[in-house]
Design a protein around this motif. Structure first.
Motif, PDB file in Angstrom:
ATOM      1  N   ALA A 178       0.893  -1.140   0.220  1.00 34.10           N
ATOM      2  CA  ALA A 178      -0.031   0.132   0.093  1.00 34.10           C
ATOM      3  C   ALA A 178       0.922   1.361   0.058  1.00 34.10           C
ATOM      4  O   ALA A 178       1.868   1.462   0.793  1.00 34.10           O
ATOM      5  N   PRO A 179       0.532   2.172  -0.810  1.00 33.21           N
ATOM      6  CA  PRO A 179       1.471   3.364  -0.849  1.00 33.21           C
ATOM      7  C   PRO A 179       1.344   4.419   0.468  1.00 33.21           C
ATOM      8  O   PRO A 179       0.350   4.298   1.165  1.00 33.21           O
ATOM      9  N   LEU A 180       2.297   4.652   0.792  1.00 32.95           N
ATOM     10  CA  LEU A 180       2.639   5.686   1.850  1.00 32.95           C
ATOM     11  C   LEU A 180       1.915   7.181   1.317  1.00 32.95           C
ATOM     12  O   LEU A 180       2.264   7.773   0.476  1.00 32.95           O
ATOM     13  N   ARG A 181       0.675   7.483   2.112  1.00 31.98           N
ATOM     14  CA  ARG A 181       0.095   8.447   1.656  1.00 31.98           C
ATOM     15  C   ARG A 181       0.500   9.907   2.155  1.00 31.98           C
ATOM     16  O   ARG A 181       0.759  10.211   3.457  1.00 31.98           O
ATOM     17  N   ALA A 182       0.723  10.763   1.453  1.00 34.44           N
ATOM     18  CA  ALA A 182       1.053  12.199   1.559  1.00 34.44           C
ATOM     19  C   ALA A 182      -0.190  12.695   2.339  1.00 34.44           C
ATOM     20  O   ALA A 182      -1.381  12.748   1.709  1.00 34.44           O
ATOM     21  N   CYS A 183       0.175  13.873   3.157  1.00 38.42           N
ATOM     22  CA  CYS A 183      -0.793  14.786   3.925  1.00 38.42           C
ATOM     23  C   CYS A 183      -0.403  15.849   4.217  1.00 38.42           C
ATOM     24  O   CYS A 183       0.660  16.164   4.061  1.00 38.42           O
ATOM     25  N   LEU A 184      -1.186  17.023   4.608  1.00 39.68           N
ATOM     26  CA  LEU A 184      -0.778  18.164   5.143  1.00 39.68           C
ATOM     27  C   LEU A 184      -1.406  18.928   6.255  1.00 39.68           C
ATOM     28  O   LEU A 184      -2.707  19.216   6.283  1.00 39.68           O
ATOM     29  N   GLY A 185      -0.892  18.778   7.525  1.00 38.84           N
ATOM     30  CA  GLY A 185      -1.527  19.578   8.598  1.00 38.84           C
ATOM     31  C   GLY A 185      -2.301  18.380   9.396  1.00 38.84           C
ATOM     32  O   GLY A 185      -2.725  17.510   8.871  1.00 38.84           O
ATOM     33  N   ALA A 186      -2.371  18.763  10.660  1.00 38.19           N
ATOM     34  CA  ALA A 186      -2.820  18.061  11.641  1.00 38.19           C
ATOM     35  C   ALA A 186      -4.433  17.863  11.214  1.00 38.19           C
ATOM     36  O   ALA A 186      -5.030  18.788  11.062  1.00 38.19           O
ATOM     37  N   GLY A 187      -5.040  16.477  11.168  1.00 37.23           N
ATOM     38  CA  GLY A 187      -6.573  16.294  10.991  1.00 37.23           C
ATOM     39  C   GLY A 187      -6.644  16.228   9.477  1.00 37.23           C
ATOM     40  O   GLY A 187      -7.967  16.387   9.181  1.00 37.23           O
ATOM     41  N   ASP A 188      -5.890  16.173   8.703  1.00 37.47           N
ATOM     42  CA  ASP A 188      -6.092  16.217   7.279  1.00 37.47           C
ATOM     43  C   ASP A 188      -7.023  15.003   6.859  1.00 37.47           C
ATOM     44  O   ASP A 188      -6.643  13.976   7.307  1.00 37.47           O
TER      45      ASP A 188
END
Length: 674
Positions: A178-188
């Protein structure tokens, strides 16, 4: 062949957790353990040498036959103190895996760690399944975890937390990568309900917590954990104001459908107690960003930038205190942190409680220092952007508000320690390498004692800079008693700089107080709760009676001072972030005849003892318990010690490289030299 039988862990949390699924290793009729034939990797430690095992620090890994092995004739014996062992795992396929291992004679942290050159490391912890043999082998199992094994620079099974024995390690493939998912900021929201956005990536929660208790035990486990709080947490103020919020958070455990939802709800309840001695921890507590921000922040007054951004009516402004040699983004002491993700920095940081397992605040709700001190790490781990105003130290003029994306921060560079001290003021820095103290703000455990740099000929103004007051158990009480002798014989004035007051034990606080005041018993405690579920005295008369009873029955008076004190010696005590025994030290020094306390605000008000509850593989929590009573019966928990003189940093003072609290302390001591 020795027969084995399976045992449940009675009275232990493991007995309530989901029992192993099919296709794990099993015991045959004779009691011999048979690994899973479909496992990708099995380590059973047969042969004549230990291969693929490394350790850091003082430790030893050896093959042993001293007791019956789980599988085969041998097992791996790991002897260590605080060192970490690692077994290389030769995984090469990109896939989702599940890990199991059997451990005996040690409750340790066990985890699979994968390091990469171009992405963050990934960690998955193993927890008890509930299977235990009659001779003490405990089965541990991980949640499913995905690895890009073909690109990993290292994959290992890491063990630390003490000595133990290990056997029958199994790694089984259970699905595709499973790919490592990018996100931005707490609670994204991209991370969903089963992951937390930390350091720009979604971190799967199940990797860091024990399994979800079986349905038939779930209510009883929840009730047990609830009882730990209702029966043992806090003192008078913290129970009244904070405990109801925590119990409300615990209700979410009843609706949890996954391990992460269940244990994260428990951790949120612990965090909602908002107490200096209280917190929760798991492997996710150590997950952070690769970004670097070589800047430290401190509360103060933004006297130069009210036009650009007016101060908040309730919260202090946040200023740059000091910077390191790298990753500063061009910021200098006196620059202002206006906002993080559009909110006042301290308000933003407190709102992270639902996402930040490292949440740590003062027990006194008026004190925000813990949030300001940790702002640098909170920004890189949980923020999308920060807004700053830059100022010119030469002209004392400032520009417009500028917003910096967290993604623009570098991923390398030396960063300083943040300890609420813009600068140090003693001669002969204790570091061996020139410039290390100034560049990285590192302070050793042993207090630093010398003349202050501003002491003029004949003044003999001495200082001591220290963070901890751990007493006889850590060897500091004798040091403090010797320091008293030095000050009495050599000093005409003393400045005690305790602006990162980590606490310790009250015998050290007593030792320091013997320099400046006559002997006196000023309080009783901190005590543990003496009656489970006690909410404290309901009246002043009852409080006074409790003080008398505790003094007589439990023998925990807080006695300070000594007949050999020096009443002529002026002592300035500089505080900023001080809790626990550091609260007690401030209490012991304030009010002494020739002492003055300087600081931005009150201490943390952490006048309690605490209980620790720890489980396998780093899941643990700690709760404050009890209170401290003054001689009039008033309860101290949640009420920090107020400085005699409130001194705030300003942009002007920091831009001029001034240290306002120290300068005020120096001026006062000079006016009263012995």
């Amino acid at each position: 062949m020795w027969a084995r039988r399976r045992l449940g862990l009675a009275v232990c949390l493991a007995s309530t957790l989901s029992v192993v699924a099919a296709r794990a290793g099993e015991f045959d009729a004779s009691g011999t353990f048979q690994p899973d034939e479909g496992a990708e990797l099995v380590l059973s430690f047969e042969g004549d040498k230990v291969a693929g095992v490394s350790c850091s620090g003082s430790c030893e890994a050896r093959l042993s036959k001293a007791e019956l092995a789980l599988h085969g004739e041998q097992y791996l014996s790991l002897s260590a103190n605080q060192s970490a062992f690692e077994l290389a795992l030769g995984l090469v396929s990109d896939a989702t895996y599940e890990a199991r291992a059997w451990v005996r004679h040690g409750r340790v942290w066990v985890r699979v760690v994968a390091d990469y050159a171009n992405r963050p490391s990934e960690t998955t912890y193993l927890f008890p399944t509930g299977r235990v043999t009659s001779d003490g082998w405990v089965e541990l199992k991980s949640a499913a975890f995905s690895l890009a094994a073909s690109t990993a620079t290292r994959i290992g099974l890491r063990i630390n937390g003490g000595s133990a024995e290990l056997d029958a390690v199994e790694i089984r493939r259970v699905g595709g990568v499973a790919p490592l998912r990018a996100c931005l900021g707490a609670g994204d929201p991209v991370c969903g309900s089963e992951a937390e956005c930390i350091g720009e990536y979604c971190r799967e929660g199940n990797r860091f917590v024990p399994p979800l208790p079986d349905a038939e035990y779930r209510d009883s486990v929840t009730a047990y954990l609830r009882a730990r709080l209702t029966q043992f947490f806090g003192g008078k103020r913290s129970r009244a104001e904070n405990l109801p919020h925590a119990l409300q958070e615990l209700e979410a455990m009843k609706q949890a459908t996954s391990a992460w939802q269940y244990w994260n709800a428990h951790s949120k309840a612990i965090r909602a107690l908002d107490d200096w001695h209280t917190g929760s921890s798991s492997g996710i507590s150590g997950v952070g960003s690769t970004r670097r921000l070589g800047v430290c922040f401190i509360e103060g007054t933004a006297d130069l930038t009210q036009t650009q951004a007016p101060s908040d009516a309730e919260l202090a402004d946040v200023l740059v205190s000091h910077v390191g040699p790298d990753a500063t983004m061009g910021l200098v002491p006196g620059d202002r942190l206006v906002a993080v993700d559009g909110k006042h920095p301290l308000r933003w940081a407190r709102a992270l409680r639902d996402h930040n397992w490292r949440h740590h605040v003062a027990t006194d709700p008026e004190v925000q220092t813990e949030l300001a001190e940790s702002m640098r790490s909170l920004i890189v781990d949980f923020a999308k952007e920060l807004s700053v105003v830059r100022c010119d130290p030469t002209t004392l003029t400032c520009g417009k508000v500028e917003t910096i994306p967290v993604g623009a921060l570098p991923t390398s560079g030396a960063i300083p320690r943040c300890d609420n001290r813009p600068s140090y003021h003693l001669l002969e820095p204790p570091e061996s390498s020139p410039g290390a103290l100034e560049s990285l703000h590192q302070l050793p455990f042993i207090p630093w004692l010398d003349l202050v740099t501003d002491s003029q000929p004949g003044e003999s103004i001495y200082g001591m800079t220290f963070d901890t007051v751990y007493g006889t158990s850590q060897g500091l009480t004798p040091f403090f008693l010797d320091a008293n002798k030095t000050f009495k014989s050599k000093a005409r004035g003393v400045i005690l700089d305790h602006r990162a007051g980590n606490g310790g034990t009250k015998d050290a606080a007593t030792a320091i107080s013997q320099l400046v005041r006559p002997a006196e018993m000023i309080a009783v405690g901190p005590t543990f709760v003496t009656v489970a579920g006690d909410d404290g005295a309901s009246s002043a008369a009852e409080g006074l009676q409790r003080f008398k009873e505790l003094s007589a029955q439990y023998g925990q008076p807080f006695t300070v001072g000594a007949s050999i004190h020096d009443p002529a010696l002026p002592v300035a005590f500089v505080i900023h972030r001080d809790g626990s025994a550091s609260d007690l030290l401030a209490l012991a020094l304030k009010g002494a005849p020739n002492v003055r306390v300087f600081g931005h605000h009150k201490t943390a008000g952490a006048f309690s003892s605490f209980y620790e509850y720890s489980y396998w593989s780093r899941y643990e929590y700690q709760v404050a318990s009890g209170d401290c009573l003054l001689a009039d019966g008033s309860a101290l928990i949640g009420h920090g010690v107020t400085p005699d003189e409130i001194v705030q940093h300003s942009q002007t003072s920091l831009l001029r490289h001034e240290d306002a609290p120290y300068d005020a302390a120096l001026s006062w001591v000079r006016s009263r030299l012995k």
